[in-house]
Scaffold this active site. Structure first.
Site, mmCIF file in Angstrom:
data_model
loop_
_atom_site.group_PDB
_atom_site.id
_atom_site.type_symbol
_atom_site.label_atom_id
_atom_site.label_comp_id
_atom_site.label_asym_id
_atom_site.label_seq_id
_atom_site.Cartn_x
_atom_site.Cartn_y
_atom_site.Cartn_z
ATOM 1 N N MET A 30 -2.802 -18.243 1.093
ATOM 2 C CA MET A 30 -1.633 -19.122 0.988
ATOM 3 C C MET A 30 -1.027 -18.977 -0.410
ATOM 4 O O MET A 30 -0.364 -19.888 -0.905
ATOM 5 C CB MET A 30 -2.025 -20.563 1.290
ATOM 6 N N GLY A 31 -1.290 -17.844 -1.056
ATOM 7 C CA GLY A 31 -0.727 -17.613 -2.388
ATOM 8 C C GLY A 31 -1.473 -18.401 -3.453
ATOM 9 O O GLY A 31 -2.625 -18.795 -3.249
ATOM 10 N N HIS A 34 -5.965 -16.446 -7.275
ATOM 11 C CA HIS A 34 -6.910 -16.489 -8.397
ATOM 12 C C HIS A 34 -7.933 -15.380 -8.180
ATOM 13 O O HIS A 34 -7.850 -14.624 -7.189
ATOM 14 C CB HIS A 34 -7.560 -17.873 -8.508
ATOM 15 N N HIS A 37 -9.347 -14.786 -4.662
ATOM 16 C CA HIS A 37 -8.524 -13.981 -3.743
ATOM 17 C C HIS A 37 -8.593 -12.503 -4.121
ATOM 18 O O HIS A 37 -8.688 -11.624 -3.267
ATOM 19 C CB HIS A 37 -7.053 -14.407 -3.824
ATOM 20 N N GLN A 61 -0.962 -26.271 9.181
ATOM 21 C CA GLN A 61 -2.394 -26.553 8.992
ATOM 22 C C GLN A 61 -2.612 -27.716 8.020
ATOM 23 O O GLN A 61 -3.737 -28.071 7.719
ATOM 24 C CB GLN A 61 -3.153 -25.309 8.531
ATOM 25 N N ASP A 161 -14.352 -21.793 2.004
ATOM 26 C CA ASP A 161 -13.931 -22.469 3.238
ATOM 27 C C ASP A 161 -14.911 -22.067 4.333
ATOM 28 O O ASP A 161 -14.569 -21.314 5.256
ATOM 29 C CB ASP A 161 -12.502 -22.062 3.577
ATOM 30 N N SER A 196 -10.371 -22.237 -6.831
ATOM 31 C CA SER A 196 -9.539 -22.750 -5.752
ATOM 32 C C SER A 196 -8.126 -22.919 -6.290
ATOM 33 O O SER A 196 -7.946 -23.273 -7.465
ATOM 34 C CB SER A 196 -10.066 -24.121 -5.301
ATOM 35 N N SER A 197 -7.143 -22.680 -5.428
ATOM 36 C CA SER A 197 -5.756 -22.865 -5.870
ATOM 37 C C SER A 197 -5.517 -24.320 -6.256
ATOM 38 O O SER A 197 -4.643 -24.620 -7.071
ATOM 39 C CB SER A 197 -4.797 -22.476 -4.745
ATOM 40 N N ARG A 198 -6.286 -25.237 -5.653
ATOM 41 C CA ARG A 198 -6.096 -26.656 -5.959
ATOM 42 C C ARG A 198 -6.574 -27.025 -7.361
ATOM 43 O O ARG A 198 -6.185 -28.058 -7.899
ATOM 44 C CB ARG A 198 -6.811 -27.529 -4.926
HETATM 45 O O1 PAF Z 1 -7.889 -20.095 3.607
HETATM 46 C C1 PAF Z 1 -6.657 -20.122 3.519
HETATM 47 O O2 PAF Z 1 -6.068 -19.930 2.459
HETATM 48 C C2 PAF Z 1 -5.833 -20.431 4.769
HETATM 49 O O3 PAF Z 1 -6.457 -21.373 5.560
HETATM 50 C C3 PAF Z 1 -5.476 -19.173 5.566
HETATM 51 C C4 PAF Z 1 -6.719 -18.520 6.158
HETATM 52 C C5 PAF Z 1 -4.735 -18.180 4.687
HETATM 53 C C6 PAF Z 1 -4.564 -19.530 6.740
HETATM 54 O O4 PAF Z 1 -3.369 -20.108 6.292
#
Ligand code: PAF
Length: 301
Positions: A30-31, A34, A37, A61, A161, A196-198
Protein backbone atom coordinates in the site's frame (compact mmCIF):
# COMPACT_ATOMS: atom_id res chain seq x y z
CA UNK A 1 12.10 0.60 -13.38
CA UNK A 2 9.00 1.08 -15.46
CA UNK A 3 6.19 3.08 -13.85
CA UNK A 4 2.74 1.82 -14.88
CA UNK A 5 -0.59 3.40 -13.89
CA UNK A 6 -3.03 1.62 -16.19
CA UNK A 7 -4.26 -1.94 -15.59
CA UNK A 8 -4.22 -2.65 -19.36
CA UNK A 9 -0.56 -1.60 -19.59
CA UNK A 10 0.38 -3.93 -16.75
CA UNK A 11 -1.52 -6.80 -18.37
CA UNK A 12 0.22 -6.26 -21.69
CA UNK A 13 3.72 -6.02 -20.12
CA UNK A 14 3.07 -9.22 -18.20
CA UNK A 15 1.64 -10.99 -21.26
CA UNK A 16 4.83 -10.24 -23.19
CA UNK A 17 6.97 -11.48 -20.31
CA UNK A 18 4.96 -14.70 -20.07
CA UNK A 19 5.31 -15.25 -23.84
CA UNK A 20 9.09 -15.09 -23.38
CA UNK A 21 8.86 -17.70 -20.62
CA UNK A 22 9.92 -15.23 -17.91
CA UNK A 23 9.11 -15.81 -14.22
CA UNK A 24 7.01 -13.11 -12.58
CA UNK A 25 7.05 -12.12 -8.91
CA UNK A 26 4.42 -9.86 -7.33
CA UNK A 27 4.96 -7.71 -4.23
CA UNK A 28 1.63 -6.13 -3.25
CA UNK A 29 1.99 -3.03 -1.04
CA UNK A 30 0.00 0.00 0.00
CA UNK A 31 3.03 2.24 -0.53
CA UNK A 32 4.75 4.28 2.22
CA UNK A 33 7.60 1.89 1.61
CA UNK A 34 10.19 1.00 4.25
CA UNK A 35 13.02 -1.52 4.54
CA UNK A 36 10.49 -4.30 5.20
CA UNK A 37 8.88 -3.78 1.80
CA UNK A 38 12.26 -3.41 0.16
CA UNK A 39 13.35 -6.76 1.61
CA UNK A 40 10.35 -8.36 -0.15
CA UNK A 41 11.26 -6.64 -3.43
CA UNK A 42 14.89 -7.69 -3.07
CA UNK A 43 13.91 -11.30 -2.44
CA UNK A 44 11.51 -11.23 -5.40
CA UNK A 45 14.26 -9.74 -7.59
CA UNK A 46 16.55 -12.61 -6.71
CA UNK A 47 13.92 -15.27 -7.52
CA UNK A 48 12.17 -13.92 -10.66
CA UNK A 49 12.86 -12.29 -14.04
CA UNK A 50 10.15 -9.64 -13.73
CA UNK A 51 8.95 -8.12 -10.45
CA UNK A 52 5.69 -6.20 -10.17
CA UNK A 53 5.52 -3.96 -7.10
CA UNK A 54 2.01 -2.62 -6.63
CA UNK A 55 1.45 0.54 -4.58
CA UNK A 56 -2.24 1.01 -3.90
CA UNK A 57 -4.03 2.14 -0.76
CA UNK A 58 -7.00 -0.19 -1.02
CA UNK A 59 -10.04 1.67 0.37
CA UNK A 60 -12.23 -1.44 0.71
CA UNK A 61 -9.97 -3.10 3.29
CA UNK A 62 -10.24 -0.19 5.77
CA UNK A 63 -13.10 -0.67 8.19
CA UNK A 64 -12.11 2.63 9.86
CA UNK A 65 -12.52 5.79 7.75
CA UNK A 66 -10.02 7.78 9.82
CA UNK A 67 -7.37 5.08 9.36
CA UNK A 68 -7.88 5.27 5.58
CA UNK A 69 -7.64 9.07 5.58
CA UNK A 70 -4.51 9.05 7.74
CA UNK A 71 -2.78 6.24 5.88
CA UNK A 72 0.53 7.74 4.63
CA UNK A 73 0.74 8.36 0.88
CA UNK A 74 4.30 8.96 -0.34
CA UNK A 75 4.28 7.78 -3.96
CA UNK A 76 7.14 10.03 -5.16
CA UNK A 77 9.49 8.88 -2.41
CA UNK A 78 8.35 5.26 -2.89
CA UNK A 79 9.23 5.28 -6.59
CA UNK A 80 12.64 6.81 -5.80
CA UNK A 81 13.29 4.05 -3.24
CA UNK A 82 12.37 1.32 -5.72
CA UNK A 83 14.57 2.92 -8.35
CA UNK A 84 17.60 3.10 -6.06
CA UNK A 85 17.09 -0.52 -4.96
CA UNK A 86 16.96 -1.52 -8.63
CA UNK A 87 20.23 0.30 -9.30
CA UNK A 88 21.93 -1.35 -6.34
CA UNK A 89 20.70 -4.85 -7.24
CA UNK A 90 21.54 -4.29 -10.91
CA UNK A 91 25.10 -3.61 -9.80
CA UNK A 92 25.03 -6.93 -7.91
CA UNK A 93 23.85 -8.74 -11.04
CA UNK A 94 20.26 -9.33 -9.80
CA UNK A 95 18.76 -7.46 -12.72
CA UNK A 96 15.11 -8.54 -12.77
CA UNK A 97 12.92 -6.07 -14.64
CA UNK A 98 10.95 -3.93 -12.18
CA UNK A 99 7.42 -2.72 -12.85
CA UNK A 100 5.99 -0.26 -10.31
CA UNK A 101 2.20 -0.30 -10.57
CA UNK A 102 0.38 2.68 -9.04
CA UNK A 103 -3.26 2.49 -10.16
CA UNK A 104 -6.02 4.90 -9.13
CA UNK A 105 -9.11 3.56 -7.33
CA UNK A 106 -11.11 3.82 -10.58
CA UNK A 107 -8.42 1.88 -12.42
CA UNK A 108 -8.53 -0.94 -9.87
CA UNK A 109 -12.31 -0.96 -9.52
CA UNK A 110 -13.70 0.30 -12.85
CA UNK A 111 -17.19 -1.03 -12.03
CA UNK A 112 -17.28 0.85 -8.72
CA UNK A 113 -16.99 -0.74 -5.29
CA UNK A 114 -16.69 -4.52 -5.79
CA UNK A 115 -19.62 -6.58 -4.49
CA UNK A 116 -17.72 -9.84 -4.08
CA UNK A 117 -17.26 -11.09 -0.53
CA UNK A 118 -14.81 -13.76 0.60
CA UNK A 119 -15.08 -16.00 3.65
CA UNK A 120 -12.17 -17.86 5.18
CA UNK A 121 -13.75 -19.78 8.07
CA UNK A 122 -11.79 -20.29 11.29
CA UNK A 123 -8.62 -18.42 10.18
CA UNK A 124 -10.58 -15.18 9.99
CA UNK A 125 -12.73 -15.75 13.06
CA UNK A 126 -9.90 -14.90 15.46
CA UNK A 127 -7.75 -11.85 16.28
CA UNK A 128 -8.03 -9.24 13.49
CA UNK A 129 -11.14 -10.84 11.91
CA UNK A 130 -13.85 -9.95 14.44
CA UNK A 131 -12.16 -6.62 15.28
CA UNK A 132 -11.95 -5.43 11.66
CA UNK A 133 -15.15 -6.63 9.98
CA UNK A 134 -14.79 -6.88 6.20
CA UNK A 135 -11.03 -6.26 6.31
CA UNK A 136 -9.86 -9.64 5.07
CA UNK A 137 -12.52 -9.82 2.37
CA UNK A 138 -11.33 -6.39 1.16
CA UNK A 139 -7.73 -7.63 1.16
CA UNK A 140 -8.75 -10.74 -0.79
CA UNK A 141 -10.62 -8.71 -3.41
CA UNK A 142 -7.62 -6.48 -4.15
CA UNK A 143 -5.08 -9.32 -4.00
CA UNK A 144 -7.14 -11.40 -6.43
CA UNK A 145 -7.41 -8.42 -8.76
CA UNK A 146 -3.63 -7.99 -8.57
CA UNK A 147 -3.16 -11.72 -9.24
CA UNK A 148 -5.40 -11.38 -12.32
CA UNK A 149 -3.52 -8.32 -13.63
CA UNK A 150 0.05 -9.38 -12.82
CA UNK A 151 -0.38 -13.12 -13.40
CA UNK A 152 2.54 -13.90 -11.05
CA UNK A 153 4.29 -17.22 -10.47
CA UNK A 154 5.11 -16.10 -6.91
CA UNK A 155 3.64 -13.51 -4.52
CA UNK A 156 5.52 -12.07 -1.55
CA UNK A 157 3.99 -11.06 1.80
CA UNK A 158 5.55 -10.01 5.10
CA UNK A 159 4.98 -12.04 8.27
CA UNK A 160 4.14 -8.97 10.35
CA UNK A 161 0.62 -9.34 8.94
CA UNK A 162 0.69 -12.96 9.99
CA UNK A 163 -3.06 -13.58 9.77
CA UNK A 164 -3.16 -12.00 6.31
CA UNK A 165 -0.78 -14.70 5.07
CA UNK A 166 -3.14 -17.45 6.32
CA UNK A 167 -6.03 -15.68 4.61
CA UNK A 168 -4.16 -15.41 1.28
CA UNK A 169 -3.18 -19.09 1.54
CA UNK A 170 -6.88 -19.89 1.94
CA UNK A 171 -7.76 -17.53 -0.96
CA UNK A 172 -5.32 -19.39 -3.21
CA UNK A 173 -6.92 -22.71 -2.22
CA UNK A 174 -10.38 -21.30 -3.04
CA UNK A 175 -9.52 -19.75 -6.40
CA UNK A 176 -7.02 -22.50 -7.31
CA UNK A 177 -4.42 -20.17 -8.86
CA UNK A 178 -1.02 -21.87 -9.22
CA UNK A 179 0.82 -19.09 -7.38
CA UNK A 180 3.52 -19.78 -4.82
CA UNK A 181 2.94 -17.73 -1.67
CA UNK A 182 6.28 -16.61 -0.23
CA UNK A 183 6.07 -15.57 3.45
CA UNK A 184 9.01 -13.32 4.40
CA UNK A 185 10.35 -12.59 7.89
CA UNK A 186 9.63 -9.31 9.67
CA UNK A 187 12.26 -6.60 9.27
CA UNK A 188 12.92 -4.70 12.50
CA UNK A 189 14.51 -1.36 13.34
CA UNK A 190 17.79 -1.60 15.27
CA UNK A 191 15.79 -1.19 18.52
CA UNK A 192 13.52 -4.12 17.64
CA UNK A 193 10.36 -2.30 16.53
CA UNK A 194 8.73 -4.14 13.61
CA UNK A 195 8.87 -1.83 10.58
CA UNK A 196 5.44 -0.59 9.55
CA UNK A 197 4.15 2.29 7.45
CA UNK A 198 2.07 3.27 10.49
CA UNK A 199 5.23 3.90 12.58
CA UNK A 200 5.66 7.25 10.84
CA UNK A 201 2.50 8.45 12.62
CA UNK A 202 4.07 7.95 16.06
CA UNK A 203 5.29 11.03 17.98
CA UNK A 204 9.02 10.92 18.91
CA UNK A 205 8.12 9.93 22.51
CA UNK A 206 5.80 7.16 21.31
CA UNK A 207 8.41 5.96 18.81
CA UNK A 208 10.91 5.71 21.69
CA UNK A 209 8.41 3.67 23.72
CA UNK A 210 7.25 1.34 20.92
CA UNK A 211 10.25 -1.09 20.97
CA UNK A 212 8.97 -2.31 24.35
CA UNK A 213 6.39 -4.33 22.40
CA UNK A 214 9.04 -6.50 20.77
CA UNK A 215 11.14 -6.59 23.95
CA UNK A 216 8.11 -7.91 25.86
CA UNK A 217 7.41 -10.53 23.19
CA UNK A 218 11.04 -11.68 23.26
CA UNK A 219 10.83 -12.12 27.02
CA UNK A 220 7.58 -14.02 26.54
CA UNK A 221 9.40 -16.43 24.22
CA UNK A 222 11.88 -17.14 27.01
CA UNK A 223 9.07 -17.58 29.56
CA UNK A 224 7.38 -20.09 27.26
CA UNK A 225 10.17 -22.52 28.14
CA UNK A 226 8.78 -22.95 31.64
CA UNK A 227 5.38 -21.15 31.94
CA UNK A 228 1.87 -22.18 30.86
CA UNK A 229 0.28 -20.51 27.82
CA UNK A 230 -2.29 -18.58 29.89
CA UNK A 231 0.39 -17.26 32.26
CA UNK A 232 2.51 -16.01 29.36
CA UNK A 233 -0.53 -14.33 27.79
CA UNK A 234 -1.50 -12.62 31.04
CA UNK A 235 2.08 -11.48 31.66
CA UNK A 236 2.42 -9.90 28.20
CA UNK A 237 -0.87 -8.00 28.50
CA UNK A 238 -0.13 -6.83 32.08
CA UNK A 239 3.46 -5.82 31.28
CA UNK A 240 2.40 -3.60 28.42
CA UNK A 241 -0.70 -2.19 30.13
CA UNK A 242 1.35 -1.16 33.18
CA UNK A 243 4.46 -0.07 31.24
CA UNK A 244 3.76 3.66 31.81
CA UNK A 245 3.51 3.11 35.59
CA UNK A 246 6.95 1.48 35.73
CA UNK A 247 8.44 3.87 33.12
CA UNK A 248 6.63 7.23 33.47
CA UNK A 249 5.92 8.75 30.05
CA UNK A 250 5.25 12.32 28.82
CA UNK A 251 1.77 13.39 27.67
CA UNK A 252 0.02 10.46 29.35
CA UNK A 253 1.43 8.03 26.77
CA UNK A 254 0.52 4.43 27.48
CA UNK A 255 0.11 1.12 25.73
CA UNK A 256 -3.44 -0.10 25.32
CA UNK A 257 -3.18 -3.76 24.31
CA UNK A 258 -6.16 -4.89 22.21
CA UNK A 259 -5.29 -8.58 22.22
CA UNK A 260 -2.45 -11.02 22.60
CA UNK A 261 -3.27 -14.52 21.37
CA UNK A 262 -1.14 -17.63 21.30
CA UNK A 263 -2.22 -19.68 18.27
CA UNK A 264 -1.22 -22.64 16.16
CA UNK A 265 1.11 -21.21 13.50
CA UNK A 266 -0.83 -22.82 10.63
CA UNK A 267 -4.49 -22.94 11.67
CA UNK A 268 -4.34 -19.75 13.77
CA UNK A 269 -6.59 -21.38 16.34
CA UNK A 270 -5.83 -20.44 19.96
CA UNK A 271 -4.02 -23.08 21.99
CA UNK A 272 -4.30 -23.58 25.73
CA UNK A 273 -1.24 -25.82 26.01
CA UNK A 274 2.09 -25.67 24.15
CA UNK A 275 1.62 -29.34 23.10
CA UNK A 276 -1.51 -28.41 21.14
CA UNK A 277 0.54 -26.63 18.46
CA UNK A 278 1.05 -28.61 15.25
CA UNK A 279 4.30 -29.16 13.36
CA UNK A 280 4.67 -25.44 12.48
CA UNK A 281 4.73 -24.53 16.18
CA UNK A 282 2.94 -21.70 17.97
CA UNK A 283 2.89 -17.97 17.32
CA UNK A 284 1.96 -15.10 19.59
CA UNK A 285 0.13 -12.29 17.82
CA UNK A 286 -0.45 -8.90 19.39
CA UNK A 287 -2.28 -5.65 18.58
CA UNK A 288 -1.51 -2.64 20.75
CA UNK A 289 -2.67 0.97 20.59
CA UNK A 290 -0.05 3.63 21.21
CA UNK A 291 -0.45 7.35 20.60
CA UNK A 292 -3.60 6.73 18.51
CA UNK A 293 -1.75 4.25 16.27
CA UNK A 294 -2.57 0.55 16.15
CA UNK A 295 0.61 -1.53 16.05
CA UNK A 296 0.79 -5.28 15.44
CA UNK A 297 3.63 -7.72 15.92
CA UNK A 298 4.30 -11.44 16.35
CA UNK A 299 6.63 -13.79 18.18
CA UNK A 300 7.35 -17.39 17.22
CA UNK A 301 7.45 -19.86 20.11
O1 PAF B 1 -0.32 -5.87 3.52
C1 PAF B 1 -0.69 -4.91 2.85
O2 PAF B 1 -0.02 -3.89 2.71
C2 PAF B 1 -2.07 -4.96 2.18
O3 PAF B 1 -2.99 -5.61 2.98
C3 PAF B 1 -2.02 -5.57 0.77
C4 PAF B 1 -1.63 -7.05 0.82
C5 PAF B 1 -1.04 -4.81 -0.10
C6 PAF B 1 -3.39 -5.51 0.12
O4 PAF B 1 -3.83 -4.18 -0.01
Amino acid sequence: MKHIEKAADLESAVRQARQQGLRIGLVPTMGALHEGHLSLVERAMGENDVVVVSLFVNPIQFNNKEDLEKYPRTIGADLALIESLEQRLGGEGKAAMLLAFTPSVDEMYPQGEPKEVYHFGPVEEVMEGPRRPGHFSGVAVVVRRLFDLASPHRAYFGEKDYQQIAVIRSLLEQIKYPIELVACPIVRAADGLALSSRNMRLSPAARAMAPAINATLEQAAEMAEYEEVDDVKEWVLDTLASFHEVNPQPDGLRFEPEYFEVVDARTLQPIADWDEAGSDGAVGCIAVWLDGVRLIDIVKF
